[in-house]
Design a protein around this motif. Structure first.
Motif, PDB file in Angstrom:
ATOM      1  N   ARG A  92       2.142 -11.804 -10.279  1.00 37.74           N
ATOM      2  CA  ARG A  92       2.433 -10.706  -9.344  1.00 37.74           C
ATOM      3  C   ARG A  92       2.626 -11.272  -7.939  1.00 37.74           C
ATOM      4  NH1 ARG A  92       2.269  -5.782 -11.305  1.00 37.74           N
ATOM      5  NH2 ARG A  92       1.532  -5.626 -13.447  1.00 37.74           N
ATOM      6  N   LEU A  93       3.460 -10.609  -7.168  1.00 41.52           N
ATOM      7  CA  LEU A  93       3.728 -11.055  -5.800  1.00 41.52           C
ATOM      8  C   LEU A  93       2.426 -11.186  -5.005  1.00 41.52           C
ATOM      9  CD1 LEU A  93       6.861  -8.833  -5.180  1.00 41.52           C
ATOM     10  CD2 LEU A  93       6.842 -11.337  -5.056  1.00 41.52           C
TER      11      LEU A  93
ATOM     12  N   THR B 121       3.638  -9.163  -0.066  1.00 44.62           N
ATOM     13  CA  THR B 121       3.522  -7.701  -0.170  1.00 44.62           C
ATOM     14  C   THR B 121       4.922  -7.111  -0.284  1.00 44.62           C
ATOM     15  OG1 THR B 121       3.754  -7.360   2.180  1.00 44.62           O
ATOM     16  CG2 THR B 121       1.508  -7.764   1.350  1.00 44.62           C
ATOM     17  N   GLN B 122       4.941  -5.809  -0.369  1.00 47.06           N
ATOM     18  CA  GLN B 122       6.187  -5.032  -0.424  1.00 47.06           C
ATOM     19  C   GLN B 122       7.203  -5.504   0.621  1.00 47.06           C
ATOM     20  OE1 GLN B 122       5.637  -1.238  -1.724  1.00 47.06           O
ATOM     21  NE2 GLN B 122       7.842  -1.045  -1.926  1.00 47.06           N
TER      22      GLN B 122
ATOM     23  N   ILE C 209      10.298  -7.762  -0.045  1.00 49.07           N
ATOM     24  CA  ILE C 209      11.400  -7.350  -0.920  1.00 49.07           C
ATOM     25  C   ILE C 209      12.738  -7.191  -0.174  1.00 49.07           C
ATOM     26  CG2 ILE C 209      12.193  -5.591  -2.565  1.00 49.07           C
ATOM     27  CD1 ILE C 209       9.243  -5.302  -3.462  1.00 49.07           C
ATOM     28  N   PRO C 210      12.743  -6.476   0.973  1.00 50.72           N
ATOM     29  CA  PRO C 210      14.044  -6.348   1.664  1.00 50.72           C
ATOM     30  C   PRO C 210      14.646  -7.698   2.039  1.00 50.72           C
ATOM     31  CG  PRO C 210      12.419  -4.833   2.587  1.00 50.72           C
ATOM     32  CD  PRO C 210      11.682  -5.711   1.635  1.00 50.72           C
ATOM     33  N   ALA C 211      13.808  -8.665   2.367  1.00 51.31           N
ATOM     34  CA  ALA C 211      14.327  -9.984   2.747  1.00 51.31           C
ATOM     35  C   ALA C 211      15.020 -10.661   1.559  1.00 51.31           C
ATOM     36  CB  ALA C 211      13.183 -10.853   3.272  1.00 51.31           C
ATOM     37  N   VAL C 212      14.418 -10.519   0.382  1.00 50.88           N
ATOM     38  CA  VAL C 212      15.033 -11.101  -0.824  1.00 50.88           C
ATOM     39  C   VAL C 212      16.387 -10.448  -1.091  1.00 50.88           C
ATOM     40  CG1 VAL C 212      14.831 -11.332  -3.336  1.00 50.88           C
ATOM     41  CG2 VAL C 212      12.819 -11.749  -1.883  1.00 50.88           C
TER      42      VAL C 212
ATOM     43  N   ARG D 237       6.329  -5.757  -9.825  1.00 53.99           N
ATOM     44  CA  ARG D 237       5.429  -6.922  -9.855  1.00 53.99           C
ATOM     45  C   ARG D 237       4.615  -7.078  -8.584  1.00 53.99           C
ATOM     46  NH1 ARG D 237       4.393  -7.370 -14.563  1.00 53.99           N
ATOM     47  NH2 ARG D 237       3.375  -9.354 -14.091  1.00 53.99           N
ATOM     48  N   LEU D 238       4.378  -5.973  -7.888  1.00 53.77           N
ATOM     49  CA  LEU D 238       3.536  -6.065  -6.675  1.00 53.77           C
ATOM     50  C   LEU D 238       2.080  -6.322  -7.065  1.00 53.77           C
ATOM     51  CD1 LEU D 238       5.189  -3.344  -4.457  1.00 53.77           C
ATOM     52  CD2 LEU D 238       4.871  -5.750  -3.869  1.00 53.77           C
TER      53      LEU D 238
END
Lengths: 385, 385
Positions: A340-341, A347-348, A351-354, A384-385
């Motif tokens: 898990r991340l 953290t959440q 995700i936007p960066a990915v 997968r958080l």
């Protein structure tokens, strides 16, 4: 079954005490460069075995290739090799060193900016210096394939290339050289191999019965040997089976004639480029997420996987699939690779960066059906958080 | 696992409509000889496809290579090739044509008596003319290995040779070319493949987990697809799976790092040389006999085979082994290949003649433990009357 071409000219020399074969395989007149990583080959005896086998050869060295080998580092090696007239490279280490040497082999004689090798996915390679590998860390399969992944940290990029000109001439695989690997690297190798196989297996059925059976056979072997290797790091047969699994997991064989996915890898690359996670760690996070959010398209193969690899035969389709996903991530956890991340302090917010990086690299239609959009990647990451 | 070297440079071009690739693979300036058998390639369209693909090439032909290709026939081809300055051979047909072309490729440039190629088991080969295959009858695996079996009827001999110099440059495998095979040849191919796998699998355990899983995967595929192909000879996927099984069954992969047997083959060769039985027919007779009389040494692998290939898990060790042997011969019978000597009109009287030939050829210590004496071969044959 789909049409395919399979051509793998790399010679594998496998077993105990095989490093001495170097002198039989490399031409005496070669101007050699030995390339390695952080120096573990000096601790585990591999360096001494290589120097001894190659006594009398013209040999220079280039050490310090980092995990996820970096373009700028490798270009220093390229300059040195050019200046010294090197015409044969020898990689000693794991997949990062092998991948790095593939790039160097293509870059040394390259006319123009070697960055083109990466931006053209390898298509601009017209020639390459011959090279060989002494593998000390199984996992990537690079020792018997023509692919390579190069990072360029200054651009936060991780780029893939391949060319039939960068198959190793030969690779020496001595399982004894892996006895002293730190547990984390051993585990990473098992997870990496596992996910390589899944990328070529867990797609949609094309009646490639042999390919499926071979993939399942490799997965079953990993399930048997993976936990053993953590308990018995000096068990030769366990190390040998894992080493051979890793090579066969990505040498073109099980992927010939069947669709391939690779979305888990491509999204994972961005996690490594942004946050420095080990390659295998990114795969351990993403594979269960991808299985979950793509369960519908992958239903048939997921059910086959559940039954043949995990022996799951009872419950509804959805229940069996969920159980198989659960068992997959439990296996990675058992191998001590968090899935898990949050296990890596992410953290959440990551995700936007990915997703932005995927957009920037044009990776907006991944997977065997080209349906893994950044939005679907987001869902896989959120799972997968 | 045992130490091994694996190096297979043959390029496989697999799938529908691939014969046209010939012109991309063979140098334009080649002086080609097309070699084939009894002419089935003229009925099934393969000959026309090849001629069309090679329009504009310098091309002569040599047809008439018989099943179990004969030294004297092949030497006629060698003389013709030498006279015409042929420098590239193209085999079109099954294993007999491929095996014959391997011999021709080595014999054309051979200094001295080409019979030495056979009596030295291939060791005297110093060079060979390059060659390729268009495979139309899967079974022998010759299209992706460096072995060959040549008969010399005038000496009642069937002789084996191998050399890294006789790997095909490439082989084209188009399953469509096998649609029109007579059922007997199709069945022979399935049985031949099955026994090739067993010769590399059913020995003693060396913890070669991947090799075992791959062998079992191929056997399971043959069990699934074999009966189907007799009912649906034009089912592309069934033909494709069988064709790929045959190649992978004897291309060095599953035998790398594990002991190998081959006693069934060596005794079978004598039955062919003496009585003209098809190669696969001799294997269908002998394998169950060998399994029976060598059950003690092979016990562990027999039990693994019983469980993983046939799902036999109940009964004593001996009962499970007997059941697995029974199922093996029943599968060959289902494939319409008789498994007893009497099925071919042979009686007890043939046995002394076979043993005499084994003695004459020095084959008195066969098998993975070198314990298959002529006396043990006698028992195996007697078990199959």
């Amino acid at each position: 079954m789909q049409n395919f071409v399979l051509h793998n000219p790399t010679k594998i020399i496998f077993g105990k005490d095989r490093i001495k074969a170097l002198a039989r395989e490399i031409p005496k007149e070669a101007r050699l460069m030995l390339v390695y990583g952080g120096g573990s080959i000096k601790q585990n005896g591999v360096y001494d075995q290589i120097r001894q086998a190659l006594e009398g050869y013209s040999l220079i060295e280039f050490g310090g290739v980092e995990p996820n080998p970096d373009y700028d580092t490798l270009m220093q090696g390229v300059e040195l090799a050019r200046a010294q007239g090197v015409d044969y490279l020898l990689a000693a280490g794991g997949g990062s060193v092998a991948d790095g040497v593939k790039f160097m082999a293509a870059a040394i004689p390259f006319q123009g900016d070697p960055m083109e090798i990466l931006t053209s996915w390898g298509k601009s390679i017209k020639q390459a210096v011959p090279f060989a590998c002494v593998l000390t860390l199984p996992g990537t399969g690079s020792e018997m394939n023509d692919g390579s992944v190069i990072s360029r940290r200054s651009l936060k990029a991780k780029l893939v290339f391949s060319s039939p000109l960068v198959f190793p001439q030969f690779s020496i695989l001595d399982p004894v050289t892996t006895f002293s690997l730190p547990p984390g690297q051993t585990s990473n190798g098992v997870v990496d191999t596992f996910v390589h196989i899944m990328e070529q297996y867990l797609t949609y059925p094309v009646d490639g019965k042999v390919q499926d059976r071979f993939a399942e056979g490799l997965l079953l072997t990993l399930l048997e040997e993976g936990p053993k290797v953590l308990a018995q790091p000096e068990n030769y047969d366990v190390r040998a089976n894992l080493m051979w699994c890793a090579t066969l997991g990505l040498n073109g064989l099980i992927g010939a004639g069947v669709p391939q996915d690779w979305a888990t890898h491509m999204v994972g690359h961005e996690l490594t480029a942004l946050y420095g996670l080990d390659h295998a760690q990114t795969l351990a996070i993403l594979l269960p997420g991808m299985m979950k959010v793509r369960a519908e398209q992958k239903q048939q193969k997921l059910l086959q996987y559940a039954e043949r690899v995990w022996g799951i035969t009872s419950g509804s389709d959805a229940e069996r699939i969920d159980a198989a996903i659960e068992k997959t991530s439990a296996f990675f956890e058992l191998m001590q690779v968090p899935t898990r991340l949050t296990g890596y302090g992410l953290t959440q917010e990551c995700i936007p960066a990915v997703l932005e990086q995927l957009q920037a690299h044009g990776l907006t239609a991944l997977g065997e059906q080209a349906d893994v959009t950044p939005d679907l990647a987001r869902k896989a990451l959120e799972a997968r958080l």
